[in-house]
Design an enzyme around this catalytic site. Structure first.
Site, PDB file in Angstrom:
ATOM      1  N   HIS A   1      -3.868  -4.514  -3.411  1.00 14.81           N
ATOM      2  CA  HIS A   1      -5.075  -4.492  -2.648  1.00 14.81           C
ATOM      3  C   HIS A   1      -5.403  -5.909  -2.157  1.00 14.81           C
ATOM      4  CE1 HIS A   1      -6.584  -1.134  -5.479  1.00 14.81           C
ATOM      5  NE2 HIS A   1      -5.283  -0.866  -4.669  1.00 14.81           N
TER       6      HIS A   1
ATOM      7  N   CYS B   1       4.135   2.940  14.128  1.00 13.52           N
ATOM      8  CA  CYS B   1       3.150   2.003  13.652  1.00 13.52           C
ATOM      9  C   CYS B   1       3.337   1.311  12.288  1.00 13.52           C
ATOM     10  CB  CYS B   1       1.817   2.650  13.587  1.00 13.52           C
ATOM     11  SG  CYS B   1       1.657   3.858  12.233  1.00 13.52           S
TER      12      CYS B   1
HETATM   13  C1  PEP Z   1       3.366   3.218   7.165  1.00 10.73           C
HETATM   14  O1  PEP Z   1       3.905   3.691   6.061  1.00 10.73           O
HETATM   15  O2  PEP Z   1       4.412   2.780   8.016  1.00 10.73           O
HETATM   16  C2  PEP Z   1       2.231   3.050   7.555  1.00 10.73           C
HETATM   17  C3  PEP Z   1       1.856   2.470   8.634  1.00 10.73           C
HETATM   18  O3  PEP Z   1       1.333   3.255   6.521  1.00 10.73           O
HETATM   19  P1  PEP Z   1       1.042   2.340   5.452  1.00 10.73           P
HETATM   20  O4  PEP Z   1       1.717   1.012   5.700  1.00 10.73           O
HETATM   21  O5  PEP Z   1      -0.464   2.145   5.303  1.00 10.73           O
HETATM   22  O6  PEP Z   1       1.640   3.134   4.135  1.00 10.73           O
END
Ligand code: PEP
Ligand code: MG
Length: 747
Positions: free
Chosen positions: A364, A677
């Site tokens: 976290h 993303c």
């Molecule tokens: C990902 O998995 O690429 C993503 C953007 O989500 P997180 O990093 O929050 O799992």
């Protein structure tokens, strides 16, 4: 006075104390101390070995071995009996040293004449400082009392070492906490920074290791332990009933605080001449030493609890609170063994960087550091022990390297690096309002990722066109309970206000796996990353998700709304999640709340399966965003948090790019807008390759927008595509070499 082990020990300790006061030079002190110990234990030999560097022990003083061997005899940790004591942090007690496993004969010391050997570690809070040895000619094992007594002496030596008592000549006697150190940790958030150390938990310094009056010390200890017990009981009554984890920690504190064994050992230490605080620290040190060897995570946690409890007790006994009177430097670099997300958020953006001894990429604290865009290095072993408040420090988050008290040459090279970065930032500022348009006229939309209200000011300054991913976990992770709908609605509304009409894509709660809520019962799953997480939790226990959806609708209050569901692996998960949202829309309408002007419902593609979903999925989804961090871990079956494997597979691997290309095709068929993303979108070379494969929207950390845009504007994506096609045709595993060579040719 009768001659008991206690009185003998106390006598010895008070003599040691006197040596500290009388002798000036470190070497002289050590010589006199070895003499005193040999005399008190009735042994022919007493030797002190101190660490010369992290791996080497050096004989620094001896009574009984050849004087010429001092500062000459050296051994590596683990080598010989002395090295074994240092490595295991446990005593070795043998009647016949030459027959003992690992015995190493050192001719220069003349030690072959000695048969029995007792070595105990000199350590402070898990930090190895050296080894204290006594040896005798007669073949006898030392008694339990003698071993214990020598450990107490070693404890006092450790405190004296910490206080700088043995600084002097000889390499192993150099001053601690003044030399420069380099720590190789792990990068958890990129970026470089220089500043001054701010210790999250400044160490308690025991300035009075030896005490004359055991009764008075025992009374001090008992009083402090009593107060501690009362505190813990009070904390337990205050701990929320539903907060199982917090209660569990408090219960184990209570168990330790009431443990007779713990108190008894400390009382025995006091009887032998230690002060109350030195006794607490001695037991804490041996707990820390055990902590490093315990393989069982549950037990390690319990030892950790004992460690925290000891710290509380030490602060109480010494009166040294967290507030040491030191002032937060203007450029603080936070150094800690570990830190919780809420505490890190409290420091906020005032920090230049964070360096942790522990931590993990998905912890976290790492999530918060990423959200705050503060460089973070984790697993920097021993830094919290070595660093002092105010020490100059350089943090290279890109490489995971930390320089503590750097030499001038290192500092000036680092300054150059920062200056170059600042220059680059200026260059980026000049293209901030220009599109990310490649030389061939292709425009790529660049959005930013966010997770806090505090991120929103970066929207105009970075030049991002909108928020492509708003992670909603942080508000859940940093609290002791589920946030209320009103609180969430308020926050989401403020985020939309701050975005000033630019699009914000809210991702619904993505918990489980690496993101465990403090108030959620931990699931005992063998593979949490493949387990009950994200939308799977949302669909099975829809209460929180529905509340969040209501909050989003209310926050929009008539404005356009984009909602994205994480970790969709097959069509029906998306339809069900979408149905929940539609039901909430109906319910909100029935309650008379304004509905969003437009509603876009998207899915995150994080498992390869979704790329092969039926066409209906691509028609139903208003948009799709590739969560590359998760997608890559499943595509290559390589845990994103496991240091051993997480960098093993190149994002520019031909298989992965080909897969992305397929996703682009599927989305084109369904006319579904597609974005990427994951972290890789923010790496300029990767971003160019993604664009060359047909991606027209990328979402990244705000700080990456400039570098990505700058490169995109300088290349022809058709050429990039040709380079990739060629690398593919030649059977290359990764297109990276080909692409890098092409970029170099562009200058
Ligand atoms: C990902 O998995 O690429 C993503 C953007 O989500 P997180 O990093 O929050 O799992
Ligand atoms: Mg993800």
């Amino acid at each position: 006075m009768t001659k008991t082990p206690e009185t003998e020990s106390r006598k010895l300790l008070s003599r040691l104390q006197a040596v500290m006061a009388e002798a000036d030079a470190g070497q002289e002190r050590l010589d006199r101390i070895t003499h005193l110990i040999a005399d008190s234990m009735g042994s022919e030999v007493c030797s002190i070995y101190l660490l010369r560097d992290a791996e080497t022990l050096e004989l620094c003083a001896t009574q009984g071995l050849a004087a010429e061997a001092v500062h000459v005899t050296r051994m590596r940790i683990g080598e010989g009996l002395v090295g074994r004591v240092a490595r295991s942090a446990r005593p070795i007690n043998t009647a016949n040293a030459p027959d003992e496993r690992g015995f190493r004969y050192m001719p220069e010391t003349g030690e072959e004449r000695f048969s029995s050997f007792l070595g105990v570690p000199i350590q402070r809070l898990g930090e190895r400082l050296g080894v204290l040895v006594v040896q005798s000619k007669d073949a006898r094992e030392f008694s339990e009392d003698e071993v214990y007594g020598l450990e107490v002496v070693a404890m006092v030596l450790a405190e004296m070492t910490e206080l700088g008592a043995f600084v002097g000549e000889g390499a192993a006697l150099s001053a601690r906490h003044t030399s420069q150190f380099m720590f190789k940790g792990v990068c958890a958030q990129e970026g470089a920074a220089m500043g001054h150390v701010w210790l999250h938990e400044p160490r308690v310094v025991v300035t009075r290791p030896v005490a004359e009056d055991p009764d008075a010390e025992r009374a001090r200890l008992v009083e402090a332990v009593d107060q501690l017990r009362t505190d813990i009981d009070q904390m337990l009554t205050r701990a929320p009933v539903g907060d199982a984890e917090q209660r569990e920690v408090m219960e184990s504190y209570r168990m330790f605080a009431r443990s007779r064994g713990w108190l008894r050992r400390m009382e025995e230490d006091i009887a032998l001449g230690l002060s109350a605080e030195a006794a607490v620290e001695k037991e804490q040190s041996s707990a820390r030493a055990r902590m490093e060897t315990v393989p069982d995570a549950y037990l390690r946690d319990r030892l950790h609890d004992l460690d925290d409890l000891s710290n509380r007790l030490l602060r109480r006994l010494t009166g040294q609170g967290k507030d040491t009177g030191a002032e937060l430097p203007s450029d603080p670099v936070l150094v800690a063994r570990n830190i919780g997300p809420a505490e890190l958020l409290d420091y906020g953006r005032s920090l230049k960087a964070v360096v942790l001894e522990g931590g993990s990429v998905g912890s976290h604290a790492a999530i918060v550091a990423r959200a705050l865009a503060i460089p973070l290095v984790i697993n920097a072993k021993r830094i919290a022990t070595e660093a002092l408040n105010g020490d100059p420090v350089l943090v290279d988050g890109d490489q995971g390297i930390v320089h503590l008290r750097p030499e001038d040459t290192v500092a000036s090279a680092f300054r150059d690096k920062l200056a170059m970065q600042a220059e680059a930032q200026e260059r980026y500022a000049s293209i901030r309002d220009k599109p990310a348009e490649s030389k061939c006229g292709t425009v790529v939309q660049l959005n930013m990722n966010a997770g806090l209200m505090a991120d929103l000011p970066s929207l105009p300054t970075s030049g991002a066109e909108g928020v492509g991913l708003f992670r909603t976990e942080l508000q859940f992770l940093t609290r002791a309970r589920v946030p209320r709908r009103g609180e969430l609605a308020n926050l989401y509304a403020r985020v939309m206000d701050a975005a000033g009409g630019k699009r914000v894509v809210f991702r619904t709660l993505d918990i489980g796996s690496d993101k465990v809520l403090p108030y959620m019962k931990p699931q005992d799953e063998p593979n949490p990353a493949l387990g009950w997480r994200a939308i799977r939790v949302g669909l099975d226990k829809p209460g929180v998700m529905r509340m969040q959806l209501q909050a989003l609708i209310r926050a929009a209050n008539g404005r356009p709304l984009s909602v994205m569901f994480p970790f969709i692996a097959q069509l029906d998960e998306f339809t069900q999640a979408r149905d929940h949202l539609m039901r909430e829309m109906d319910r909100e309408a029935a309650l008379g709340h304004a509905l969003p002007e437009t509603l876009q419902v998207g899915a995150m593609l994080e498992t390869p399966s979704l790329a092969f979903a039926p066409p209906h999925f691509f028609e139903l989804a208003d948009f799709i965003s590739i969560g590359g961090n998760d997608l890559k871990q499943f595509f290559f079956a390589a845990d994103r948090e496991n240091e051993r494997v997480r960098r093993r597979y190149d994002t520019l691997n031909v298989s992965f790019l080909t897969f992305l290309e397929q996703v682009v095709h599927r989305c084109a068929e369904g006319d579904t807008p597609l974005s990427f993303c994951g972290e890789d979108a923010g790496r300029p070379v990767e971003a160019v390759c993604f664009a060359a494969m047909g991606l027209r929207s990328l979402s990244m950390r705000p700080a990456s927008i400039g570098p990505v845009k700058s490169l995109l504007r300088r290349v022809d994506l058709r050429e990039a595509r040709a380079v990739i096609t060629e690398a593919r045709a030649t059977g290359a595993q990764s297109v990276r070499d080909g692409v890098m060579a092409w970029l170099k040719r562009q200058g």
